[in-house]
Design a protein around this motif. Structure first.
Motif, PDB file in Angstrom:
ATOM      1  N   ASN A 105     -32.155 -48.715 -11.352  1.00  0.00           N
ATOM      2  CA  ASN A 105     -31.969 -48.429 -12.900  1.00  0.00           C
ATOM      3  C   ASN A 105     -31.486 -49.508 -13.623  1.00  0.00           C
ATOM      4  O   ASN A 105     -32.015 -50.003 -14.692  1.00  0.00           O
ATOM      5  N   PHE A 106     -30.657 -50.370 -13.189  1.00  0.00           N
ATOM      6  CA  PHE A 106     -30.233 -51.459 -13.916  1.00  0.00           C
ATOM      7  C   PHE A 106     -31.190 -52.630 -13.887  1.00  0.00           C
ATOM      8  O   PHE A 106     -31.539 -53.180 -14.908  1.00  0.00           O
ATOM      9  N   ILE A 107     -32.086 -52.847 -12.460  1.00  0.00           N
ATOM     10  CA  ILE A 107     -33.133 -53.680 -12.466  1.00  0.00           C
ATOM     11  C   ILE A 107     -34.239 -53.405 -13.753  1.00  0.00           C
ATOM     12  O   ILE A 107     -34.833 -54.261 -14.148  1.00  0.00           O
ATOM     13  N   GLN A 108     -34.417 -52.006 -13.677  1.00  0.00           N
ATOM     14  CA  GLN A 108     -35.474 -51.767 -14.608  1.00  0.00           C
ATOM     15  C   GLN A 108     -35.299 -51.850 -16.131  1.00  0.00           C
ATOM     16  O   GLN A 108     -36.003 -51.873 -16.994  1.00  0.00           O
ATOM     17  N   CYS A 109     -33.728 -52.247 -16.465  1.00  0.00           N
ATOM     18  CA  CYS A 109     -33.473 -52.531 -17.807  1.00  0.00           C
ATOM     19  C   CYS A 109     -33.017 -54.054 -17.941  1.00  0.00           C
ATOM     20  O   CYS A 109     -32.551 -54.581 -18.698  1.00  0.00           O
ATOM     21  N   GLY A 110     -33.576 -54.884 -16.831  1.00  0.00           N
ATOM     22  CA  GLY A 110     -33.284 -56.409 -16.766  1.00  0.00           C
ATOM     23  C   GLY A 110     -32.001 -56.901 -16.533  1.00  0.00           C
ATOM     24  O   GLY A 110     -31.622 -57.934 -16.846  1.00  0.00           O
ATOM     25  N   VAL A 111     -31.260 -55.847 -15.835  1.00  0.00           N
ATOM     26  CA  VAL A 111     -29.854 -56.068 -15.626  1.00  0.00           C
ATOM     27  C   VAL A 111     -29.788 -56.406 -13.863  1.00  0.00           C
ATOM     28  O   VAL A 111     -30.269 -55.779 -13.149  1.00  0.00           O
ATOM     29  N   ARG A 112     -28.995 -57.521 -13.747  1.00  0.00           N
ATOM     30  CA  ARG A 112     -28.985 -57.941 -12.031  1.00  0.00           C
ATOM     31  C   ARG A 112     -27.686 -57.001 -11.612  1.00  0.00           C
ATOM     32  O   ARG A 112     -26.626 -57.301 -12.200  1.00  0.00           O
ATOM     33  N   PRO A 113     -28.023 -56.046 -10.474  1.00  0.00           N
ATOM     34  CA  PRO A 113     -26.992 -55.299 -10.128  1.00  0.00           C
ATOM     35  C   PRO A 113     -25.804 -56.230  -9.612  1.00  0.00           C
ATOM     36  O   PRO A 113     -24.773 -55.738  -9.633  1.00  0.00           O
ATOM     37  N   GLU A 114     -26.124 -57.028  -8.964  1.00  0.00           N
ATOM     38  CA  GLU A 114     -24.870 -57.852  -8.370  1.00  0.00           C
ATOM     39  C   GLU A 114     -24.197 -58.298  -9.448  1.00  0.00           C
ATOM     40  O   GLU A 114     -23.054 -58.728  -9.252  1.00  0.00           O
ATOM     41  N   GLU A 115     -24.685 -58.709 -10.804  1.00  0.00           N
ATOM     42  CA  GLU A 115     -23.554 -59.113 -11.861  1.00  0.00           C
ATOM     43  C   GLU A 115     -22.867 -58.112 -12.590  1.00  0.00           C
ATOM     44  O   GLU A 115     -21.663 -58.165 -12.928  1.00  0.00           O
ATOM     45  N   ALA A 116     -23.577 -56.977 -12.279  1.00  0.00           N
ATOM     46  CA  ALA A 116     -22.896 -55.676 -12.879  1.00  0.00           C
ATOM     47  C   ALA A 116     -21.776 -55.159 -12.224  1.00  0.00           C
ATOM     48  O   ALA A 116     -20.712 -54.670 -12.587  1.00  0.00           O
ATOM     49  N   MET A 117     -21.872 -55.021 -10.788  1.00  0.00           N
ATOM     50  CA  MET A 117     -20.952 -54.594  -9.806  1.00  0.00           C
ATOM     51  C   MET A 117     -19.678 -54.974 -10.022  1.00  0.00           C
ATOM     52  O   MET A 117     -18.601 -54.146 -10.068  1.00  0.00           O
ATOM     53  N   PRO A 118     -19.173 -56.425 -10.140  1.00  0.00           N
ATOM     54  CA  PRO A 118     -17.826 -56.876 -10.164  1.00  0.00           C
ATOM     55  C   PRO A 118     -17.273 -56.176 -11.520  1.00  0.00           C
ATOM     56  O   PRO A 118     -15.897 -56.198 -11.569  1.00  0.00           O
TER      57      PRO A 118
END
Length: 311
Positions: free
Chosen positions: A192-205
């Motif tokens: 879902n993050f990817i489909q919003c243009g968000v990189r999950p590995e950056e959101a996780m921290p």
């Protein structure tokens, strides 16, 4: 263990040096019937279900009798709900809220019959082309109303990042989860993050302190296509490693989305692209579960009883 169960800032638990994940799934992607879902889960060693579709009905539409029957059938196979995979909060923020709140209260009653302690929910669809910041106060007010009703019913709420809702990107997820710290849990869905243009590995921290469990769903940044875990840009292995130090029976819910299934078009507006095709829904479900198990094995987790993986 209680991580994935206790909310942030909630009850204390004993320090545990081992790391463990517990598998759950949206088994309606394997079969529309609860009978077929139970069979698929048994085949793959999954004993928790994030219940969403049951015999052709959304979980939110079950009668008390149907919910009682579903609970008994699951219990007969040693299975329980990890969460009610509800549609609550998938509702336009600019529409009157009373009817949706009534539906939510009905959902709390269904949870009692299902013996479900958690509800997966959302933070309202934003008007197309509008500025989400214009709706912050209303989003928080409505979430607070839902939380108060859930607290009265002894049910925990968990917010999922979903495309098109207020909490669809890292910053607004953080805003919601910090506003209701200790009251509202967080679900991390990489695709879902990817489909919003968000990189999950950056959101996780950023979100890790507030994350209680994960949806295992991967996707490609280039077009949002959903793929098996580890085959996309979700960095699923790295995300699980990042969570390992707080993983004490943390729930991982497999959400395949690898083939179009009955009801998918009701779940989300956007067209879901599929680069991986399977001859049947059980085969797609098997591929999704096996992909997660492969990642856990690479991370040196071993499968124990009742769908718990430990290292």
């Amino acid at each position: 263990g209680s991580a994935g169960r206790a909310l942030p800032g909630g009850r204390k638990r004993e320090v545990c040096t081992m790391s463990s994940f517990q598998l759950s799934s949206f088994a309606d992607e394997a079969d529309a019937s609860l009978k077929g879902q139970i069979e698929a889960m048994e085949r793959h060693g999954v004993y928790l279900i994030e219940m969403r579709g049951v015999d052709g009905k959304n979980v939110s539409e079950l009668t008390n009798e149907e919910a009682d029957d579903a609970r008994k059938r699951l219990e007969d196979h040693g299975m329980t709900l990890s969460s009610m995979g509800s549609p609550y909060g998938k509702y336009p923020i600019d529409q009157p809220f009373a009817a949706h709140m009534d539906s939510f209260r009905r959902g709390l009653e269904i949870c009692r019959h299902l013996n479900a302690k958690r509800i997966r929910m959302f933070s309202f669809f934003m008007p197309k082309g509008g500025n989400p910041a214009d709706w912050t106060n209303k989003v928080l007010d409505q979430l607070d109303e839902m939380l108060r009703a859930a607290e009265d019913a002894g049910i925990e709420l968990y917010h999922e990042n979903e495309k098109g809702i207020y909490g669809d990107v890292t910053e607004r997820c953080l805003e919601i989860l910090t506003a209701f710290k200790g009251r509202l849990g967080g679900i991390f869905d990489p695709a879902n993050f990817i489909q919003c243009g968000v990189r999950p590995e950056e959101a996780m921290p950023v979100l890790k302190p507030y994350i209680n469990y994960m949806h295992i769903k991967d996707a490609m940044l280039e077009d949002g296509a959903v793929v098996p875990a580890g085959c996309g840009d979700g960095h699923v292995s790295e995300l699980l490693e990042a969570l390992s130090d707080k993983a004490d029976h943390m729930i991982l819910t497999v959400e395949p989305h690898l083939t179009v299934f009955e009801g998918l078009n009701k779940l989300q507006d956007e067209k879901v692209e599929h680069k991986y095709h399977y001859e049947s829904r059980p085969a797609a479900y098997a591929a999704a579960v096996d992909a997660l198990k492969g990642i856990l094995t690479q991370l040196h987790y071993t499968e124990g009883g009742h769908g718990v993986w430990t290292r």
